[in-house]
Design an enzyme around this catalytic site. Structure first.
Site, short mmCIF file in Angstrom:
data_model
loop_
_atom_site.label_atom_id
_atom_site.label_comp_id
_atom_site.label_asym_id
_atom_site.label_seq_id
_atom_site.Cartn_x
_atom_site.Cartn_y
_atom_site.Cartn_z
N GLY A 44 3.28 -6.04 9.11
CA GLY A 44 2.37 -6.72 8.24
C GLY A 44 2.67 -7.94 7.44
O GLY A 44 1.81 -8.57 7.03
N GLU A 99 8.54 -9.68 3.11
CA GLU A 99 7.58 -8.54 3.28
C GLU A 99 6.24 -8.83 2.81
O GLU A 99 6.10 -9.63 1.80
CB GLU A 99 8.21 -7.56 2.35
CG GLU A 99 9.05 -6.32 3.17
CD GLU A 99 8.46 -5.46 4.25
OE1 GLU A 99 7.18 -5.79 4.66
OE2 GLU A 99 8.82 -4.75 4.75
N ASP A 100 5.40 -8.03 3.14
CA ASP A 100 3.91 -8.10 2.77
C ASP A 100 3.69 -7.30 1.45
O ASP A 100 3.26 -7.59 0.67
CB ASP A 100 3.06 -7.83 3.87
CG ASP A 100 3.19 -6.41 4.45
OD1 ASP A 100 4.41 -5.93 4.57
OD2 ASP A 100 2.35 -5.76 4.86
N ASP A 103 6.37 -0.99 -1.71
CA ASP A 103 5.57 0.16 -2.14
C ASP A 103 6.47 1.23 -2.62
O ASP A 103 7.08 0.98 -3.73
CB ASP A 103 4.56 0.73 -0.81
CG ASP A 103 3.66 1.69 -1.35
OD1 ASP A 103 3.84 2.57 -2.26
OD2 ASP A 103 2.49 1.65 -0.76
N PHE A 152 -5.59 1.20 -1.99
CA PHE A 152 -5.66 0.73 -0.77
C PHE A 152 -6.13 -0.61 -0.38
O PHE A 152 -7.07 -1.08 -0.43
CB PHE A 152 -6.56 1.59 0.15
CG PHE A 152 -5.87 2.92 0.75
CD1 PHE A 152 -4.95 2.56 1.77
CD2 PHE A 152 -5.91 4.09 0.36
CE1 PHE A 152 -4.29 3.77 2.40
CE2 PHE A 152 -5.47 5.14 0.91
CZ PHE A 152 -4.48 4.98 1.74
N VAL A 153 -5.05 -1.70 -0.08
CA VAL A 153 -5.45 -2.97 0.20
C VAL A 153 -5.21 -3.26 1.56
O VAL A 153 -3.98 -2.88 2.17
CB VAL A 153 -4.59 -3.94 -0.68
CG1 VAL A 153 -5.10 -3.80 -2.20
CG2 VAL A 153 -2.99 -3.67 -0.65
N ASP A 159 -2.90 -3.80 7.01
CA ASP A 159 -3.66 -3.02 7.82
C ASP A 159 -4.03 -1.39 7.19
O ASP A 159 -3.36 -1.30 6.35
CB ASP A 159 -3.03 -2.52 9.28
CG ASP A 159 -1.97 -1.41 9.18
OD1 ASP A 159 -1.15 -1.70 8.28
OD2 ASP A 159 -1.96 -0.36 9.85
N ARG A 165 -6.17 -6.48 9.62
CA ARG A 165 -4.93 -7.41 9.53
C ARG A 165 -5.49 -9.03 9.40
O ARG A 165 -4.88 -9.61 9.01
CB ARG A 165 -3.78 -7.27 10.49
CG ARG A 165 -3.05 -5.68 10.59
CD ARG A 165 -1.97 -6.04 11.47
NE ARG A 165 -1.13 -4.88 11.54
CZ ARG A 165 -0.40 -4.26 11.03
NH1 ARG A 165 -0.06 -4.30 9.87
NH2 ARG A 165 0.04 -2.99 11.29
C1 PRP Z 1 4.40 -1.77 5.06
C2 PRP Z 1 5.01 -2.98 4.75
C3 PRP Z 1 6.53 -2.42 4.30
C4 PRP Z 1 6.26 -1.05 3.86
C5 PRP Z 1 6.39 -0.86 2.59
O1 PRP Z 1 4.68 -1.41 6.39
O2 PRP Z 1 4.92 -3.85 5.41
O3 PRP Z 1 7.30 -2.60 5.37
O4 PRP Z 1 5.00 -0.63 4.47
O5 PRP Z 1 6.19 0.36 1.99
P1 PRP Z 1 7.34 1.21 1.47
O6 PRP Z 1 7.92 0.46 0.27
O7 PRP Z 1 6.81 2.48 0.98
O8 PRP Z 1 8.41 1.45 2.49
P2 PRP Z 1 4.00 -0.36 7.58
O9 PRP Z 1 4.95 0.63 7.73
O10 PRP Z 1 2.57 -0.18 6.94
O11 PRP Z 1 4.04 -1.01 8.79
P3 PRP Z 1 3.17 -2.57 9.27
O12 PRP Z 1 4.22 -3.52 8.38
O13 PRP Z 1 3.70 -2.60 10.72
O14 PRP Z 1 1.87 -2.58 8.72
#
Ligand code: PRP
Length: 185
Positions: A44, A99-100, A103, A152-153, A159, A165
């Site tokens: 991400g 990080e993107d 959460d 949901f963003v 993604d 993306r």
């Molecule tokens: C997203 C984002 C973080 C994580 C955050 O990754 O890039 O790594 O979720 O969520 P959390 O705080 O609940 O752990 P994702 O698992 O969607 O994978 P991606 O980066 O490949 O899209």
């Protein structure tokens, strides 16, 4: 067309660019005299990482990690697995994890503990988006672009089901796109 699935734009390309420039300027000030190692957490963060890195004027190095959270499209199980580790050693480095989105904090809590055990000189976290209302682990970002509500963003690297993306902005996904999946999951 991907755009038909977007309810509204949350952050336009211009807004994102302005904020990335501000964050990079803050990082330049805070790391003056140092040579940070920017660690992008794939997938991400790849667009944010590319833009942020180009706005940082200090000498710096980059490396990449990939992790996956088990779960379905709409729910994370909270279990994190390493897919790709750093190429370079972290020992003695001033690490800035990029990080993107922050959460629940599951991913970052796992990664930060893992990296801290490798004895870096320092470790900080830079996230473009933060959803504080979703946090279940005590993770806080040292640099945060935008605090957002629990929606949901997608876009700018983020993604849904691996799509969206490539949108140049960050938008809120229409409910109909994920509601069926939520029932299935
Ligand atoms: C997203 C984002 C973080 C994580 C955050 O990754 O890039 O790594 O979720 O969520 P959390 O705080 O609940 O752990 P994702 O698992 O969607 O994978 P991606 O980066 O490949 O899209």
């Amino acid at each position: 067309m991907l755009e038909q699935d977007i309810d509204h734009i949350l952050f336009s390309e211009e807004t994102l660019h302005q904020r990335v420039v501000e964050m990079a300027a803050q990082i330049d000030r805070d790391y003056a005299g140092k040579e940070p190692l920017l660690v992008s957490v794939l997938r991400g963060s790849f667009i944010f990482m590319a833009d942020l890195t180009r706005c940082i004027t200090l000498p710096c190095t980059v490396d990449f990690m990939a992790v996956s959270s088990y779960g379905t499209r709409t729910k994370s199980s909270g279990q994190v697995k390493m897919i790709k580790d750093l190429t370079e050693s972290a020992e003695g480095k001033d690490i800035l994890v990029v990080e993107d989105i922050l959460d629940s904090g599951n991913t970052l809590s796992y990664l930060l503990e893992l990296l801290k055990a490798r004895k870096p000189a320092s470790i900080r976290l830079c996230t473009l988006l933060d959803k504080p209302s979703r946090r279940t682990k005590p993770v806080t970002a040292d640099y945060s672009g935008f605090s957002i509500p629990d929606e949901f963003v997608v876009g700018y690297g983020l993604d849904y089901g691996e799509k969206y993306r490539n949108l140049p902005y960050i938008g809120v996904l229409k409910r109909r796109v994920y509601e069926e999946d939520m029932i299935k999951d």
